[in-house]
Design a protein around this motif. Structure first.
Motif, PDB file in Angstrom:
ATOM      1  N   ASN A  15      18.856 -13.688 -10.526  1.00 56.42           N
ATOM      2  CA  ASN A  15      17.326 -13.500  -9.590  1.00 56.42           C
ATOM      3  C   ASN A  15      17.387 -12.317  -8.634  1.00 56.42           C
ATOM      4  O   ASN A  15      16.373 -11.826  -8.559  1.00 56.42           O
ATOM      5  CB  ASN A  15      17.723 -14.965  -8.842  1.00 56.42           C
ATOM      6  CG  ASN A  15      17.278 -16.334  -9.664  1.00 56.42           C
ATOM      7  OD1 ASN A  15      16.633 -16.017 -10.715  1.00 56.42           O
ATOM      8  ND2 ASN A  15      17.693 -17.454  -9.117  1.00 56.42           N
ATOM      9  N   ALA A  16      18.602 -11.968  -8.201  1.00 52.42           N
ATOM     10  CA  ALA A  16      18.676 -10.875  -7.282  1.00 52.42           C
ATOM     11  C   ALA A  16      18.040  -9.754  -8.352  1.00 52.42           C
ATOM     12  O   ALA A  16      17.206  -8.800  -7.863  1.00 52.42           O
ATOM     13  CB  ALA A  16      20.074 -10.360  -6.922  1.00 52.42           C
ATOM     14  N   ASN A  17      18.577  -9.533  -9.300  1.00 51.64           N
ATOM     15  CA  ASN A  17      17.690  -8.477 -10.392  1.00 51.64           C
ATOM     16  C   ASN A  17      16.355  -8.602 -10.548  1.00 51.64           C
ATOM     17  O   ASN A  17      15.653  -7.434 -10.479  1.00 51.64           O
ATOM     18  CB  ASN A  17      18.557  -8.406 -11.647  1.00 51.64           C
ATOM     19  CG  ASN A  17      18.282  -7.078 -12.550  1.00 51.64           C
ATOM     20  OD1 ASN A  17      18.399  -5.984 -11.971  1.00 51.64           O
ATOM     21  ND2 ASN A  17      17.521  -7.285 -13.640  1.00 51.64           N
ATOM     22  N   ARG A  18      15.763  -9.742 -10.843  1.00 48.99           N
ATOM     23  CA  ARG A  18      14.573  -9.942 -10.977  1.00 48.99           C
ATOM     24  C   ARG A  18      13.783  -9.538  -9.745  1.00 48.99           C
ATOM     25  O   ARG A  18      12.530  -8.745  -9.746  1.00 48.99           O
ATOM     26  CB  ARG A  18      14.224 -11.414 -11.384  1.00 48.99           C
ATOM     27  CG  ARG A  18      12.844 -11.655 -11.997  1.00 48.99           C
ATOM     28  CD  ARG A  18      12.888 -13.350 -12.395  1.00 48.99           C
ATOM     29  NE  ARG A  18      13.274 -13.162 -13.633  1.00 48.99           N
ATOM     30  CZ  ARG A  18      14.451 -13.873 -14.069  1.00 48.99           C
ATOM     31  NH1 ARG A  18      14.870 -14.865 -13.293  1.00 48.99           N
ATOM     32  NH2 ARG A  18      15.039 -13.829 -15.590  1.00 48.99           N
ATOM     33  N   VAL A  19      14.268 -10.072  -8.583  1.00 48.91           N
ATOM     34  CA  VAL A  19      13.608  -9.628  -7.556  1.00 48.91           C
ATOM     35  C   VAL A  19      13.336  -8.168  -7.176  1.00 48.91           C
ATOM     36  O   VAL A  19      12.436  -7.575  -6.671  1.00 48.91           O
ATOM     37  CB  VAL A  19      14.099 -10.275  -5.976  1.00 48.91           C
ATOM     38  CG1 VAL A  19      13.768  -9.901  -4.668  1.00 48.91           C
ATOM     39  CG2 VAL A  19      13.913 -11.849  -6.238  1.00 48.91           C
ATOM     40  N   TRP A  20      14.646  -7.627  -7.327  1.00 49.35           N
ATOM     41  CA  TRP A  20      14.887  -6.051  -6.976  1.00 49.35           C
ATOM     42  C   TRP A  20      13.945  -5.408  -8.072  1.00 49.35           C
ATOM     43  O   TRP A  20      13.285  -4.373  -7.383  1.00 49.35           O
ATOM     44  CB  TRP A  20      16.283  -5.530  -7.154  1.00 49.35           C
ATOM     45  CG  TRP A  20      16.697  -4.299  -7.151  1.00 49.35           C
ATOM     46  CD1 TRP A  20      16.341  -3.469  -6.138  1.00 49.35           C
ATOM     47  CD2 TRP A  20      17.312  -3.250  -8.159  1.00 49.35           C
ATOM     48  NE1 TRP A  20      16.795  -1.979  -6.315  1.00 49.35           N
ATOM     49  CE2 TRP A  20      17.361  -1.978  -7.707  1.00 49.35           C
ATOM     50  CE3 TRP A  20      17.770  -3.552  -9.380  1.00 49.35           C
ATOM     51  CZ2 TRP A  20      18.072  -1.126  -8.069  1.00 49.35           C
ATOM     52  CZ3 TRP A  20      18.382  -2.547 -10.172  1.00 49.35           C
ATOM     53  CH2 TRP A  20      18.451  -1.050  -9.605  1.00 49.35           C
ATOM     54  N   GLN A  21      13.776  -5.510  -9.284  1.00 43.12           N
ATOM     55  CA  GLN A  21      12.897  -4.864 -10.214  1.00 43.12           C
ATOM     56  C   GLN A  21      11.437  -5.061  -9.948  1.00 43.12           C
ATOM     57  O   GLN A  21      10.700  -4.588  -9.904  1.00 43.12           O
ATOM     58  CB  GLN A  21      13.353  -5.415 -11.669  1.00 43.12           C
ATOM     59  CG  GLN A  21      14.581  -5.034 -12.161  1.00 43.12           C
ATOM     60  CD  GLN A  21      14.843  -3.688 -12.573  1.00 43.12           C
ATOM     61  OE1 GLN A  21      13.651  -2.800 -12.600  1.00 43.12           O
ATOM     62  NE2 GLN A  21      15.973  -3.148 -12.459  1.00 43.12           N
ATOM     63  N   GLY A  22      11.240  -6.567  -9.465  1.00 43.17           N
ATOM     64  CA  GLY A  22       9.751  -7.202  -9.186  1.00 43.17           C
ATOM     65  C   GLY A  22       9.341  -6.111  -7.813  1.00 43.17           C
ATOM     66  O   GLY A  22       8.006  -6.308  -7.918  1.00 43.17           O
TER      67      GLY A  22
END
Length: 400
Positions: free
Chosen positions: A370-377
């Motif tokens: 989830n952290a990676n998804r938010v960071w990328q998003g």
């Protein structure tokens, strides 16, 4: 999107969010209570502590942080430099699973140079004591023995050496001959541990065979663990290590092994724990909903020796625990680079929002994804110099 720009604006030298832990920079994943319990077990086997041996079982859901936990223990112990520690990512380390294979891998992780350095004070003590006793033995030689003092001296020296070795470790006194070979830089001594020593070398070491089966492997590893963690009052510099630790992940692999493979490993681990009654900790980890899995893969003779309640790697239900975990991952990814705040490129509220929006159970794997998804998003926001707040997290779809 420019990935390098995203890394630079985030103050990272590499991507921070990896589901599989990146070695050498392992963050604690899980509750603080579990961490404290595992570290208690680590401490209690050490000299000056309870000086026990511990067999501990760790279980949890897929992605709950078991591997992070074992690697965290491994890295902490290695940094301290006072322990023999080996980590195996699974019990089957060769094409055909065996306890023999495990021992070879453990000794490989110890390494030739460190093992040589560790055994040197004990070898030098034996050599010095033999040299000190020899004049006394010559003085006691009978008239018949005195006729050939050369032969008598060799025999007396060998007998003195053997007596000392049997006093230090009666279960396998010949191991000191191999240790002596290591100290004298005899390549055959390391071959005994890592591959196969020649028949002539084995004869010189007073051994009948090399490490050819599980029984030989057990004798060698138990000797290393016991001798190097034992306090010998007569030998300065001992114990060389405060404790020995063997950490084995993915024990559920037992369910896929052939019967002869898991019997070999299961029996070897049991016998190793029985042989090392002090200053040794064996951690076994498996993906499982509950601890009953261990009863299915480990024989009762092992289960009755478990010294603590099985440890459940609980999820990050406490928001602060989850936010701390993600912050530590980002700290390691900076590689010393300065950042506006520990949470950057997130705000503290933004990071907590990721944890709160992660569905239960909040495993380490879910938090990382989830952290990676938010960071990328929110990459463009970061590249433009902004930070990711709680409202920005709310605008990211697909969080699990």
């Amino acid at each position: 999107m420019d990935n390098q720009q995203l890394l630079t604006k985030s103050s990272f030298s590499r991507a921070p969010f990896h589901v599989v832990p990146v070695d050498n920079n392992i963050s604690w994943a899980g509750s603080t209570d579990v961490k404290n319990e595992l570290l208690r077990i680590v401490r209690e086997v050490r000299h000056s502590q309870l000086e026990l041996s511990h067999l501990a079982l760790i279980y949890g859901e897929y992605g709950s942080g078991k591997t992070h936990a074992l690697k965290y223990i491994r890295d902490s112990l290695k940094r301290e430099g006072r322990s023999l520690v080996a980590y195996l990512d699974k019990p089957k380390v060769e094409k055909k699973g065996s306890f023999h294979g495990i021992v070879k891998e453990v000794i490989k992780q110890i390494g030739r140079g460190p093992l040589r350095t560790a055994v040197e004070p004990i070898v030098r003590y034996i050599q010095a004591e033999v040299g000190r006793e020899l004049p006394q033995l010559f003085a006691k030689a009978s008239p018949e023995e005195a006729k050939d003092l050369g032969a008598f001296g060799k025999r007396a020296q060998a007998e003195s050496k053997r007596r000392l070795q049997e006093t230090l470790y009666p279960r396998f006194p010949e191991i000191f001959n191999v240790f002596e070979g290591l100290v004298e830089d005899n390549g055959e001594a390391w071959n005994y541990f890592s591959s196969k020593a020649t028949p002539a070398a084995l004869k010189a070491f007073e051994l009948n065979s090399g490490i050819e089966d599980d029984h030989d492997a057990l004798g060698a590893l138990a000797a290393i663990y016991t001798v190097l963690t034992k306090k010998y009052p007569e030998i300065p510099g001992t114990p060389v290590f405060d404790g020995a630790y063997l950490l084995i992940d993915e024990m559920e692999q037992f369910l896929e092994m052939k019967s002869d493979e898991f019997i070999s490993i299961r029996t070897g681990l049991r016998d190793l724990f029985n042989s090392c009654t002090e200053h040794f900790a064996l951690f076994l980890s498996a993906t499982a909903e509950n601890a009953s899995l261990f009863h299915g893969i480990l024989e009762e003779a092992i289960m009755v020796r478990v010294t603590a309640n099985p440890i459940h790697m609980s999820s990050h239900d406490e928001v602060d625990d989850g936010a701390r975990f993600l912050t530590e991952l980002m700290t390691y990814a900076r590689n010393g680079a300065q950042a506006p705040s520990p949470e950057h490129p997130f705000t503290p509220d933004g990071l907590k929002e990721i944890v709160e929006r992660t569905t239960a159970p909040r495993t380490a794997r879910k938090l990382i994804q989830n952290a990676n998804r938010v960071w990328q998003g929110a990459a463009q926001l970061v590249i433009d110099g902004g930070t990711i707040g709680a409202e920005d997290v709310g605008g990211i779809h697909g969080l699990t």
